[in-house]
Design a protein around this motif. Sequence first.
Motif: not given
Length: 236
Positions: A58, A60, A115, A132
């Motif tokens: 993703h 971050h 997330h 995550d």
Amino acid sequence: MKDLYQFFDDDSSTYTYLLTDADSKEAVIIDPVDQHLNQYMALLAEHDLKLRLVLETHAHADHITSAGALCSLTGARAATPVHCKITAAEIQLADGQSLTFGRQQVIQALHTPGHTAGAMSYYWNGKLFTGDSLLINGCGRTDFQNGDAGTLYDSITQRLFSYPDETLVYPCHDYDGNTSSTIGHEKRTNKRLAGKSRAEFIHMMDALDLPPPKMIDKAIPANMKLGLNIRHAAGS
Ligand SMILES: [Fe+2]
């Protein structure tokens, strides 16, 4: 040479993974951190590995990626989840899409939102790289980047927990010194998920009231460009 190397960034407690194929000497990196670019390059050189792909789970918020620099230095292609809108990446991954490297090595992309809305996990050879989404005895927070607690609960319980119990879990972060877990262990013991209903999980996540990550204002814009707008120690 090992088939999997795990790197740790002390500043953000981030894990980075380097996957290798012994026959072809091809490699893939997942979630590289900017400060460790030299370390990755040294390992690739030490084992005469050709980096083929750089994956992000993703965009971050707590560290800056070195994906762009790695691609520039090695000729690897960047692959990121399509819904993360990291348009600098050559490959925009859809749910269920497979990536191949080496001789018959297959990585499968799994959309596991919650997330962040775009987040993905990656499955390879009995191992899940969960980003995550699922952490060891925890999970990622759900209070920014269009995160959603109910969606994360569904991603973990319906998608990740559908893998066999012995499947290894390699998260993007750990704050307690753990390096890996298994799906079975997390199903039984994860303090945020084991025995928790969807409603209980949502209530617990909504009550966390966490401060924003220190790096968020710098990290997300940088990561949307694979870190290429940031000068790297090794690449500059
Ligand atoms: Fe994150």
